[in-house]
Structure formats: C-alpha cells, structure tokens
Motif scaffolding. Structure first.
Motif, PDB file in Angstrom:
ATOM      1  N   THR A 116      38.597  29.935  36.917  1.00 10.89           N
ATOM      2  CA  THR A 116      38.034  30.717  37.994  1.00 10.89           C
ATOM      3  C   THR A 116      36.634  31.192  37.622  1.00 10.89           C
ATOM      4  O   THR A 116      36.428  31.627  36.500  1.00 10.89           O
ATOM      5  CB  THR A 116      38.948  31.933  38.251  1.00 10.89           C
ATOM      6  OG1 THR A 116      40.240  31.439  38.578  1.00 10.89           O
ATOM      7  CG2 THR A 116      38.431  32.805  39.358  1.00 10.89           C
ATOM      8  N   PHE A 147      41.454  41.646  37.664  1.00  7.09           N
ATOM      9  CA  PHE A 147      41.221  40.599  38.659  1.00  7.09           C
ATOM     10  C   PHE A 147      42.395  40.551  39.647  1.00  7.09           C
ATOM     11  O   PHE A 147      42.194  40.461  40.862  1.00  7.09           O
ATOM     12  CB  PHE A 147      41.051  39.248  37.953  1.00  7.09           C
ATOM     13  CG  PHE A 147      40.794  38.107  38.896  1.00  7.09           C
ATOM     14  CD1 PHE A 147      39.519  37.863  39.385  1.00  7.09           C
ATOM     15  CD2 PHE A 147      41.819  37.265  39.287  1.00  7.09           C
ATOM     16  CE1 PHE A 147      39.275  36.811  40.250  1.00  7.09           C
ATOM     17  CE2 PHE A 147      41.582  36.211  40.149  1.00  7.09           C
ATOM     18  CZ  PHE A 147      40.308  35.978  40.637  1.00  7.09           C
ATOM     19  N   ARG A 162      44.470  42.959  40.447  1.00  5.89           N
ATOM     20  CA  ARG A 162      44.424  44.157  41.305  1.00  5.89           C
ATOM     21  C   ARG A 162      43.461  43.974  42.467  1.00  5.89           C
ATOM     22  O   ARG A 162      43.734  44.371  43.592  1.00  5.89           O
ATOM     23  CB  ARG A 162      43.946  45.358  40.494  1.00  5.89           C
ATOM     24  CG  ARG A 162      44.941  45.970  39.593  1.00  5.89           C
ATOM     25  CD  ARG A 162      44.293  47.167  38.895  1.00  5.89           C
ATOM     26  NE  ARG A 162      45.188  47.759  37.951  1.00  5.89           N
ATOM     27  CZ  ARG A 162      44.941  47.817  36.643  1.00  5.89           C
ATOM     28  NH1 ARG A 162      43.847  47.323  36.142  1.00  5.89           N
ATOM     29  NH2 ARG A 162      45.811  48.392  35.838  1.00  5.89           N
ATOM     30  N   GLU A 163      42.316  43.378  42.180  1.00  8.91           N
ATOM     31  CA  GLU A 163      41.264  43.296  43.189  1.00  8.91           C
ATOM     32  C   GLU A 163      41.416  42.104  44.138  1.00  8.91           C
ATOM     33  O   GLU A 163      41.150  42.219  45.332  1.00  8.91           O
ATOM     34  CB  GLU A 163      39.906  43.223  42.494  1.00  8.91           C
ATOM     35  CG  GLU A 163      38.759  43.394  43.462  1.00  8.91           C
ATOM     36  CD  GLU A 163      37.439  43.625  42.748  1.00  8.91           C
ATOM     37  OE1 GLU A 163      36.405  43.423  43.393  1.00  8.91           O
ATOM     38  OE2 GLU A 163      37.450  43.987  41.563  1.00  8.91           O
ATOM     39  N   TYR A 164      41.842  40.953  43.609  1.00 11.33           N
ATOM     40  CA  TYR A 164      41.807  39.734  44.418  1.00 11.33           C
ATOM     41  C   TYR A 164      43.182  39.144  44.762  1.00 11.33           C
ATOM     42  O   TYR A 164      43.320  38.521  45.801  1.00 11.33           O
ATOM     43  CB  TYR A 164      40.982  38.650  43.711  1.00 11.33           C
ATOM     44  CG  TYR A 164      39.551  39.038  43.548  1.00 11.33           C
ATOM     45  CD1 TYR A 164      38.681  39.036  44.634  1.00 11.33           C
ATOM     46  CD2 TYR A 164      39.050  39.445  42.324  1.00 11.33           C
ATOM     47  CE1 TYR A 164      37.363  39.415  44.497  1.00 11.33           C
ATOM     48  CE2 TYR A 164      37.729  39.818  42.171  1.00 11.33           C
ATOM     49  CZ  TYR A 164      36.887  39.803  43.261  1.00 11.33           C
ATOM     50  OH  TYR A 164      35.589  40.177  43.127  1.00 11.33           O
ATOM     51  N   ILE A 165      44.158  39.291  43.884  1.00 12.74           N
ATOM     52  CA  ILE A 165      45.441  38.625  44.122  1.00 12.74           C
ATOM     53  C   ILE A 165      46.407  39.523  44.887  1.00 12.74           C
ATOM     54  O   ILE A 165      46.945  39.133  45.924  1.00 12.74           O
ATOM     55  CB  ILE A 165      46.076  38.161  42.797  1.00 12.74           C
ATOM     56  CG1 ILE A 165      45.156  37.157  42.088  1.00 12.74           C
ATOM     57  CG2 ILE A 165      47.447  37.528  43.052  1.00 12.74           C
ATOM     58  CD1 ILE A 165      45.603  36.775  40.700  1.00 12.74           C
ATOM     59  N   TRP A 166      46.653  40.734  44.409  1.00 12.32           N
ATOM     60  CA  TRP A 166      47.659  41.595  45.024  1.00 12.32           C
ATOM     61  C   TRP A 166      47.375  41.943  46.471  1.00 12.32           C
ATOM     62  O   TRP A 166      48.318  41.994  47.267  1.00 12.32           O
ATOM     63  CB  TRP A 166      47.864  42.852  44.194  1.00 12.32           C
ATOM     64  CG  TRP A 166      48.512  42.589  42.880  1.00 12.32           C
ATOM     65  CD1 TRP A 166      49.105  41.425  42.469  1.00 12.32           C
ATOM     66  CD2 TRP A 166      48.621  43.484  41.789  1.00 12.32           C
ATOM     67  NE1 TRP A 166      49.564  41.555  41.193  1.00 12.32           N
ATOM     68  CE2 TRP A 166      49.282  42.820  40.754  1.00 12.32           C
ATOM     69  CE3 TRP A 166      48.208  44.788  41.589  1.00 12.32           C
ATOM     70  CZ2 TRP A 166      49.558  43.419  39.538  1.00 12.32           C
ATOM     71  CZ3 TRP A 166      48.483  45.392  40.374  1.00 12.32           C
ATOM     72  CH2 TRP A 166      49.160  44.713  39.358  1.00 12.32           C
ATOM     73  N   ARG A 172      46.494  40.183  48.750  1.00 13.39           N
ATOM     74  CA  ARG A 172      46.823  39.049  49.629  1.00 13.39           C
ATOM     75  C   ARG A 172      48.165  38.414  49.292  1.00 13.39           C
ATOM     76  O   ARG A 172      48.451  37.309  49.726  1.00 13.39           O
ATOM     77  CB  ARG A 172      45.744  37.975  49.494  1.00 13.39           C
ATOM     78  CG  ARG A 172      44.353  38.426  49.847  1.00 13.39           C
ATOM     79  CD  ARG A 172      43.351  37.402  49.343  1.00 13.39           C
ATOM     80  NE  ARG A 172      41.963  37.768  49.360  1.00 13.39           N
ATOM     81  CZ  ARG A 172      41.380  38.754  48.707  1.00 13.39           C
ATOM     82  NH1 ARG A 172      42.084  39.563  47.986  1.00 13.39           N
ATOM     83  NH2 ARG A 172      40.091  38.958  48.772  1.00 13.39           N
ATOM     84  N   SER A 173      48.991  39.074  48.494  1.00 13.14           N
ATOM     85  CA  SER A 173      50.202  38.428  47.975  1.00 13.14           C
ATOM     86  C   SER A 173      51.489  38.783  48.689  1.00 13.14           C
ATOM     87  O   SER A 173      52.550  38.377  48.257  1.00 13.14           O
ATOM     88  CB  SER A 173      50.373  38.768  46.486  1.00 13.14           C
ATOM     89  OG  SER A 173      49.340  38.201  45.745  1.00 13.14           O
ATOM     90  N   LYS A 209      50.111  33.074  37.694  1.00 14.19           N
ATOM     91  CA  LYS A 209      48.885  32.955  38.491  1.00 14.19           C
ATOM     92  C   LYS A 209      47.702  32.534  37.624  1.00 14.19           C
ATOM     93  O   LYS A 209      46.783  31.880  38.095  1.00 14.19           O
ATOM     94  CB  LYS A 209      48.553  34.280  39.187  1.00 14.19           C
ATOM     95  CG  LYS A 209      49.550  34.690  40.218  1.00 14.19           C
ATOM     96  CD  LYS A 209      49.280  34.044  41.527  1.00 14.19           C
ATOM     97  CE  LYS A 209      50.193  34.646  42.588  1.00 14.19           C
ATOM     98  NZ  LYS A 209      50.240  33.859  43.781  1.00 14.19           N
ATOM     99  N   TYR A 239      44.752  29.614  39.354  1.00 17.08           N
ATOM    100  CA  TYR A 239      43.453  30.000  38.793  1.00 17.08           C
ATOM    101  C   TYR A 239      43.061  29.273  37.512  1.00 17.08           C
ATOM    102  O   TYR A 239      41.911  29.316  37.105  1.00 17.08           O
ATOM    103  CB  TYR A 239      43.400  31.522  38.599  1.00 17.08           C
ATOM    104  CG  TYR A 239      43.451  32.228  39.921  1.00 17.08           C
ATOM    105  CD1 TYR A 239      42.319  32.320  40.710  1.00 17.08           C
ATOM    106  CD2 TYR A 239      44.638  32.758  40.410  1.00 17.08           C
ATOM    107  CE1 TYR A 239      42.363  32.944  41.940  1.00 17.08           C
ATOM    108  CE2 TYR A 239      44.686  33.379  41.636  1.00 17.08           C
ATOM    109  CZ  TYR A 239      43.547  33.466  42.399  1.00 17.08           C
ATOM    110  OH  TYR A 239      43.594  34.070  43.613  1.00 17.08           O
TER     111      TYR A 239
END
Length: 181
Positions: free
Chosen positions: A33, A48, A50-54, A56-57, A123, A128
């Motif tokens: 990534t 990462f 916390r900010e990008y995956i969770w 939208r999960s 993940k 990633y």
C-alpha cells in the motif's frame, strides 16, 4: 508484471513451496500500500486500520457500530499494541502469537483479541499486501473451555475493575454481567 501465473510446480514439501513463495515475494520488492513500507510496525498498521479500513468494514458497506469500534480500541490499547506495537508487522511469528495468547487470562477476551488481531494481519496480507503471510494462518482460534470460565465473587469483580482498568462505558456492563452469573 502484476499478473498471476498458475504453473503447477512440484515441490518436495510444503516447506519448500513456502520458501519459494517467500523468495518470489521478496524478489518483487516493496509492492504494498502506498505509504506503507515493508518495515511497517504493528502500531502504524493499527493506525491505518483505524483511519481507512474500519470505517468501511461493516456489513453491506456500512460503518462498523460505535460499540464495536470502542471494543476494538480497548483490545488494541490493552492487549495488541502493548505486545506487538513497536515490532515490524512482518517479524511476528505464530509462536509469538501463541505466547501472547497465553498471557491473556480471560477466555472471552482471548477470543476477541485473537479475532481482531487475526483480522488486522489478514488485511495486511490481502488486499493491502504489506506482509506475504499472516502468522495467524497456521493457528486455530482459542477454544472456549467451560471449565476455564468461572463466576467471580464481588471482591474479584472489584479487583477486575480496579486492575483491569476497563473504559467507563464497559464498567457497568461488567457489573451487570457479573451479577447475572
């Protein structure tokens, strides 16, 4: 070239096949990534996530529930990051995970911590591609042993609340659950 080739290859053992796979991944270079190098620490990867995956999960593309996110944060802060936070994510082995799991006293917390850590590492492998494989691939989730669970006395509940330092929102739930047996 980014394409997959599925040529059947005969390896003498699973170990030979894994060694070949790791060599191929290593030869490809840093392919992960953007902004995440091969020396990524678990702490950086958790940030990462916390900010990008969770966000939208959740199921059906919805955000994860706030209570679930609070539980994730609690498990990260109290169990995962103290054990692995400063280490490179690729340096953690299945033996490290087993040793870590043996330090978590409560079976339900052990299961929740295992699931969250496994998800984070999975993940990092796919989609990633920060690490070539997860140390959790070879491990079974901890089994729930009814003999291991017990009903706490009021004094033990007070000690858990004092020593475990759970977040405020969880303290009431612990008291109610303890009262239910």
């Amino acid at each position: 070239d980014g394409t997959r080739h599925n040529k059947k290859s005969k390896h003498r053992s699973q170990r030979d096949a894994e060694a070949r796979r790791r060599a191929l991944v290593r030869d490809r270079g840093d392919f992960g990534t953007p902004g995440m190098a091969s020396g990524t620490t678990v702490n950086a990867w958790a940030n990462f996530a916390r900010e990008y995956i969770w966000p939208r999960s959740g199921r059906g593309g919805k955000p994860i529930a706030k209570t679930t996110l609070r539980q994730y944060e609690w498990i990260l802060a109290d169990y995962i990051l103290p054990a692995f936070g400063s280490r490179e994510i690729g340096s953690i082995t299945a033996i490290d995970v087993e040793m870590w799991m043996s330090t978590i006293p409560l079976p339900s917390v052990r299961q929740a911590a295992f699931r969250l850590a496994k998800s984070l590492f999975s993940k990092a492998v796919k989609p990633y591609r920060i690490i070539p494989y997860s140390p959790f691939e070879a491990l079974e989730p901890p089994a729930f042993d009814p003999e291991e669970s017990c009903i706490l006395t009021p004094a033990e509940v007070a000690r858990v609340l004092r020593d475990g330092n759970p977040p405020d929102w969880l303290q009431g739930m612990i008291r109610v659950a303890a009262g239910c047996g």
